[in-house]
Design an enzyme around this catalytic site. Structure first.
Site, PDB file in Angstrom:
ATOM      1  N   CYS A 192       0.837  -1.204   0.000  1.00  0.00           N
ATOM      2  CA  CYS A 192       0.000   0.000   0.000  1.00  0.00           C
ATOM      3  C   CYS A 192       0.873   1.256   0.000  1.00  0.00           C
ATOM      4  O   CYS A 192       1.621   1.471  -0.945  1.00  0.00           O
ATOM      5  CB  CYS A 192      -0.973  -0.049   1.168  1.00  0.00           C
ATOM      6  SG  CYS A 192      -2.296   1.167   1.031  1.00  0.00           S
ATOM      7  N   HIS A 201      -3.681  -5.069  -0.158  1.00  0.00           N
ATOM      8  CA  HIS A 201      -3.269  -5.547   1.160  1.00  0.00           C
ATOM      9  C   HIS A 201      -3.316  -7.071   1.202  1.00  0.00           C
ATOM     10  O   HIS A 201      -4.357  -7.647   1.479  1.00  0.00           O
ATOM     11  CB  HIS A 201      -4.210  -4.989   2.231  1.00  0.00           C
ATOM     12  CG  HIS A 201      -3.995  -3.542   2.483  1.00  0.00           C
ATOM     13  ND1 HIS A 201      -3.091  -3.080   3.405  1.00  0.00           N
ATOM     14  CD2 HIS A 201      -4.540  -2.452   1.914  1.00  0.00           C
ATOM     15  CE1 HIS A 201      -3.086  -1.753   3.398  1.00  0.00           C
ATOM     16  NE2 HIS A 201      -3.959  -1.349   2.505  1.00  0.00           N
ATOM     17  N   GLU A 259      -2.237  -8.964   3.433  1.00  0.00           N
ATOM     18  CA  GLU A 259      -2.524  -9.398   4.802  1.00  0.00           C
ATOM     19  C   GLU A 259      -4.008  -9.336   5.139  1.00  0.00           C
ATOM     20  O   GLU A 259      -4.436  -9.816   6.170  1.00  0.00           O
ATOM     21  CB  GLU A 259      -1.697  -8.568   5.795  1.00  0.00           C
ATOM     22  CG  GLU A 259      -2.196  -7.150   6.085  1.00  0.00           C
ATOM     23  CD  GLU A 259      -1.872  -6.119   4.995  1.00  0.00           C
ATOM     24  OE1 GLU A 259      -1.450  -6.524   3.891  1.00  0.00           O
ATOM     25  OE2 GLU A 259      -2.063  -4.919   5.253  1.00  0.00           O
TER      26      GLU A 259
END
Lengths: 258, 214
Positions: free
Chosen positions: B80, B186, B188
């Site tokens: 990001c 993202h 994650e």
């Protein structure tokens, strides 16, 4: 369009579901619910501690941390946040966004401060709105226990120009009723702002999602009852449609699918 | 061991959590000495470009990162804002970026978006990828990733583009060169799709022939 389960947690750390921000039903353990939503690969989660502001306390960081430690989707947290440092604490626990209602009404300067510190995309302003008997819209704070004097549209606009990256519009009088979103309020607000608007309060079916998008100009839909109750028996059942179901029942029906 | 850079922005815990579940050890650090010795680095980040660069500088991390990434060629993954910081700079601010990738970071062009699309772009997007890059090994279908951003990267040359997604128009959602990679999405927070990317990063072996791009 994002389809987002809204999870309400109470002062004891239990998962509850409310009706019109009043009557509460205990649903279970929030960590277990998040685990199920994780397996179902939900788009995003909104987690709201509905007792924090009422009890004049900050976020329960241990609980947030436990809840999000295995949540591999974005999580927005709201409840009891009234300062930049509390936001930093919440974000450090593993949430992506903070949701603020009461503190933004009381201290609009906080919006700009938090956007400058964390970026607008982490700052979600939540407008709790209640429709009166004559059809007017009032703004509510403190888990809808107090009224805030002000014009919803003007405040929506002011929050976004101050730096809120997203607006959640939560209809108090439709919460838990499954009678559909307050489309006209959503539409009016969404037309006044540039940022994504999340519809919340009243979702009873997938058709409601489509209306919030096509008629309410919303970018995301949030729902509580729909995702924590079995649709016909109203027994507790944590559920979320799979991708194929979302595609056929929601996304394929949208006028402009994004 | 993967070192996750802590420079006061963003959600480090989510990355640590996903790596833990995948079975890869990680450490969160803001100490330039630790960073200099890192085997593998994740540069996360959510927030304002200038704030991010200033935080890196104030913590003495820019020299440490230049050393470990450019001189020692440790693999690095920017996520990001962390990906945007790899570029020369951003329309969001005035600070120069790390300048490792010949690219700029620009705001979504409102005039190219239909009115119904809001900025920031928040949500899941199907992502096309360069299948020859180790970060994207193992996908059998088009992966979906979660994006939250108002700015995106624009590369000087297509060879630096690693992945693309659509939001009103097709934008570069990943960049890569040699031991350096950055993704706008993202991983994650992108369920099993993100797990594949993070595991690939953890296993990214630059020594193997064909793995490194020039």
């Amino acid at each position: 369009m994002r389809v987002i389960p809204t999870l309400l947690i109470d002062g004891n750390g239990g998962l509850v579901k409310t009706i019109r921000f009043g009557k509460r039903t205990y649903i279970g353990d929030p960590i277990n619910a998040v685990r199920i939503f994780n397996e179902k690969e939900v788009d995003e989660l909104v987690l709201l501690d509905i007792d924090a502001t009422l009890n004049a306390r900050g976020p329960n960081l241990h609980l947030i941390e436990d809840i999000v430690s295995e949540a591999f989707m974005p999580v927005a947290y709201g409840g009891g946040i009234s300062s930049v440092s509390q936001m930093a604490d919440a974000l450090r626990c593993g949430v992506e966004k903070v949701v603020v209602n009461t503190a933004f009404h009381q201290n609009p300067g906080l919006i700009g401060e938090s956007a400058a510190r964390f970026g607008s995309q982490s700052v979600v302003g939540c407008l709790d709105i209640r429709r009166g008997i004559f059809g007017g819209v009032s703004l509510m704070t403190h888990s809808a226990s107090r009224k805030f004097q002000g014009d919803a549209l003007r405040i929506a606009e002011a929050w976004c120009s101050a730096g809120a990256g997203e607006l959640m519009v939560y209809s108090v009088d439709r919460d838990g009723t499954r009678r559909g979103y307050d489309i006209s309020a959503l539409k009016q607000i969404a037309e006044r702002v540039e940022v994504p608007v999340i519809a919340c309060g009243g979702a009873g079916s997938f058709e409601d999602f489509v209306s919030a998008h096509d008629k309410g100009n919303c970018s995301a839909v949030a729902a509580g009852s729909l995702f924590v109750y079995h649709s016909s028996t109203l027994g507790v059942l944590i559920n979320y449609p799979n991708r194929a179901e979302l595609d056929t029942k929601v996304f394929s029906k949208l006028l402009c699918n994004q | 061991m993967i070192t996750i850079i802590d420079y006061g922005t963003g959600n480090l815990r989510s990355i640590e959590n996903m790596l833990r579940v995948l079975g890869y050890p990680s450490v969160i650090s803001c100490d330039p000495h630790v960073v200099r010795r890192a085997e593998r680095i994740i540069l996360p980040g959510v927030g304002h470009f200038d704030y991010g660069m200033r935080q890196l500088r104030e913590r003495g991390l820019i020299d440490a990162l230049n050393d470990v990434v450019l001189t020692r060629s440790a693999p690095i993954l920017g996520i990001c804002l962390g990906a945007q910081l790899l570029t020369r700079g951003s329309e969001e601010g005035n600070e120069p970026g790390l300048c490792w990738i010949a690219a700029e970071t620009r705001r979504f062009d409102r005039s190219r978006l239909p009115e119904s699309l809001r900025i920031p772009h928040m949500g899941w997007a199907d992502t096309e990828y360069d299948a020859s890059h180790p970060l994207f090994y193992g996908f059998k279908s088009i992966p979906r990733f979660y994006y939250v951003h108002s700015y995106h990267m624009v590369c000087d040359e297509p060879g630096l583009e690693l992945s693309h997604a659509n939001y009103g128009y097709r934008f570069v959602s990943g960049v890569a060169r040699d031991n350096i990679a950055g993704v706008q999405f993202h991983p994650e927070k992108s369920h099993r799709f993100g797990k594949v990317v993070l595991a690939n990063f953890a296993d990214w072996n630059l020594g193997k022939s064909g793995d490194s791009r020039s």
